[in-house]
Enzyme design. Structure first.
Site, short mmCIF file in Angstrom:
data_model
loop_
_atom_site.label_atom_id
_atom_site.label_comp_id
_atom_site.label_asym_id
_atom_site.label_seq_id
_atom_site.Cartn_x
_atom_site.Cartn_y
_atom_site.Cartn_z
N HIS A 11 -5.16 10.87 0.75
CA HIS A 11 -6.19 10.27 1.62
C HIS A 11 -5.65 9.79 2.96
O HIS A 11 -6.37 9.75 3.95
CB HIS A 11 -6.89 9.11 0.89
CG HIS A 11 -6.09 7.85 0.83
ND1 HIS A 11 -5.04 7.67 -0.05
CD2 HIS A 11 -6.18 6.69 1.56
CE1 HIS A 11 -4.53 6.45 0.12
NE2 HIS A 11 -5.20 5.84 1.09
N ASP A 12 -4.39 9.40 3.01
CA ASP A 12 -3.80 8.89 4.27
C ASP A 12 -2.91 9.90 4.96
O ASP A 12 -2.08 9.53 5.79
CB ASP A 12 -2.99 7.62 3.99
CG ASP A 12 -3.85 6.36 4.08
OD1 ASP A 12 -4.96 6.43 4.65
OD2 ASP A 12 -3.41 5.31 3.58
N LYS A 16 -2.02 9.90 8.72
CA LYS A 16 -1.09 8.95 9.34
C LYS A 16 0.20 9.62 9.77
O LYS A 16 1.00 9.01 10.49
CB LYS A 16 -0.79 7.80 8.38
CG LYS A 16 -1.97 6.86 8.21
CD LYS A 16 -1.62 5.67 7.37
CE LYS A 16 -2.80 4.70 7.28
NZ LYS A 16 -2.49 3.54 6.43
N HIS A 29 -6.64 8.52 12.21
CA HIS A 29 -5.92 9.10 11.06
C HIS A 29 -6.89 9.73 10.06
O HIS A 29 -6.51 10.64 9.33
CB HIS A 29 -5.04 8.04 10.39
CG HIS A 29 -5.76 7.14 9.43
ND1 HIS A 29 -6.42 6.00 9.86
CD2 HIS A 29 -5.91 7.19 8.09
CE1 HIS A 29 -6.95 5.39 8.80
NE2 HIS A 29 -6.65 6.09 7.71
N HIS A 73 -12.95 7.61 3.74
CA HIS A 73 -12.59 6.41 2.97
C HIS A 73 -12.64 5.12 3.80
O HIS A 73 -12.45 4.04 3.25
CB HIS A 73 -11.19 6.58 2.33
CG HIS A 73 -10.04 6.59 3.28
ND1 HIS A 73 -9.65 7.72 3.97
CD2 HIS A 73 -9.18 5.61 3.64
CE1 HIS A 73 -8.60 7.44 4.71
NE2 HIS A 73 -8.29 6.16 4.54
N HIS A 74 -12.93 5.22 5.10
CA HIS A 74 -13.13 4.02 5.92
C HIS A 74 -14.59 3.86 6.37
O HIS A 74 -14.89 3.01 7.20
CB HIS A 74 -12.21 4.04 7.15
CG HIS A 74 -10.81 3.61 6.85
ND1 HIS A 74 -10.49 2.33 6.45
CD2 HIS A 74 -9.64 4.30 6.87
CE1 HIS A 74 -9.18 2.24 6.25
NE2 HIS A 74 -8.64 3.43 6.50
N ASP A 95 -8.54 2.01 -2.06
CA ASP A 95 -7.64 1.80 -0.92
C ASP A 95 -7.68 0.34 -0.46
O ASP A 95 -6.64 -0.29 -0.22
CB ASP A 95 -8.07 2.73 0.21
CG ASP A 95 -7.15 2.65 1.41
OD1 ASP A 95 -5.92 2.61 1.21
OD2 ASP A 95 -7.65 2.66 2.55
#
Length: 357
Positions: A151-152, A155, A180, A204-205, A233
């Site tokens: 998911h990240d 970054k 990101h 996810h944000h 998260d």
């Protein structure tokens, strides 16, 4: 009729089985019988003359045909099985290599952030816990686990000076940090090894009230992977140290989650973490006691099933394997949500700028 001078003997062929009578007569010039005799010849039956011999031949022939048919089919099946076994071994090897690749990518992403060791691993475990309670199959849980590990991934494209900056982010830096999610979605858009991996990275944000990023989606319009991974998260972000702050007190985290359920988080997903946190609180060392044995932890969850805990979530927790190595001290054995995001970070003017990393 044969002249007597030419007759030297008689040979009989093709006689039937059993007794045969043969009559021989000697005729004179005028056709009168001068002498006659009768001979009896008995031919014994050979093995092939019996009716059962034909049945035997038919049976042997049928068995021979059946054996050759079985041999042919067995050879083809064995060849097909060997091919399938080799293909399965290749597929298993590819899956193993794929899993190792995903884990390597996740560790690479976590390594960029000095204070998020194993963050992706924990998020994946929490995501699977949520998914099990929501009725996901084993295959769907495994797919979600891999998606959460990635998911990240966006970054990778965020400069270290921003990612690990201990002070407040400027507006420009915060705008870069938010990219990101789109970077990650772009990286994963053609990643066929894990279905819907780009959804987890991109959404996810997002917030349940529509105030998130990158698209400002609201409620159920946010893809399910994004909603699940978003809660997992944020939960890990709250309960772990960050470069810009220490992990938050559990009581504060619980209050924040309850306050933000329905605004930042999908309330149905947020409440699922409660028993998970209680499980961890009982199975970890505390300043006032040692970690409780697993059988006691299970007994406590069983006692609270249907009263203190949602029965379905309790059932999931009794079979879950959570990471309990880096959780905040304190206990959580109450009903209601038990996870939150860091909504009041001191990083900058953006209250959700570092809700999770």
């Amino acid at each position: 009729l044969v002249p007597l001078s030419a007759f030297s003997g008689a040979v009989y062929t093709g006689l039937p089985t059993g007794e045969s009578i043969f009559h021989i007569a000697v005729l004179g010039d005028k056709g009168e019988i001068l002498e006659e005799r009768s001979f009896s010849i008995i031919r014994e039956a050979a093995i092939w003359d019996h009716w059962w011999f034909m049945v035997y031949l038919i049976g042997v022939g049928a068995l021979t045909i059946m054996w050759f048919t079985w041999l042919f089919a067995h050879t083809r099946m064995k060849r097909s099985y060997d091919i399938q076994r080799r293909e399965l071994l290749v597929a298993q090897k590819q899956v193993q290599m794929g899993n190792e690749t995903i884990m390597a990518i996740a560790r690479t992403v976590d390594a960029k952030d000095e204070n998020t060791s194993q963050h992706s691993q924990r998020v994946s475990e929490y995501s699977v816990l949520i998914a099990k309670e929501m009725g996901f199959s084993e295959a769907e849980c495994e797919n979600l686990r891999k998606a959460a590990l990635l998911h990240d991934i966006g970054k990778i494209g965020i400069p270290d000076r921003i990612l690990n900056k201990p002070a407040r982010l400027t507006d420009e830096e915060y705008a870069i940090m938010k990219t990101h999610v789109t970077r990650g979605a772009e990286i994963l858009k053609d990643f066929t090894m894990v279905e819907r991996a780009s959804e987890g990275a991109r959404y996810h944000h997002e917030r349940f009230d529509g105030m998130g990023y990158p698209e400002g989606l609201k409620g159920k319009d946010i893809p399910l992977y994004g909603r699940i991974i978003g809660v997992a998260d944020a939960f890990d972000a709250m309960t772990q140290n960050r470069v810009y702050r220490k992990k938050l007190d559990l009581s504060f985290a619980l209050g924040e989650l309850e306050r933000c359920s329905g605004t930042q988080f999908d309330p149905e997903i947020a409440r699922i973490i409660c028993v998970a946190d209680c499980y961890d609180a009982m199975s970890s060392d505390r300043s006032y006691r040692k970690a409780l044995p697993q059988h006691i932890v299970r007994e406590e969850i069983e006692k609270g099933r249907g009263t203190q805990f949602d029965p379905r979530i309790a059932e999931v927790m009794l079979h879950a394997k959570l990471s309990t190595s880096s959780r905040p001290s304190g206990a959580c054995c109450q009903t209601g949500p038990c996870v939150t995001a860091d909504l009041s970070s001191s990083r900058g003017s953006h209250p959700t700028s570092r809700a999770s990393t």
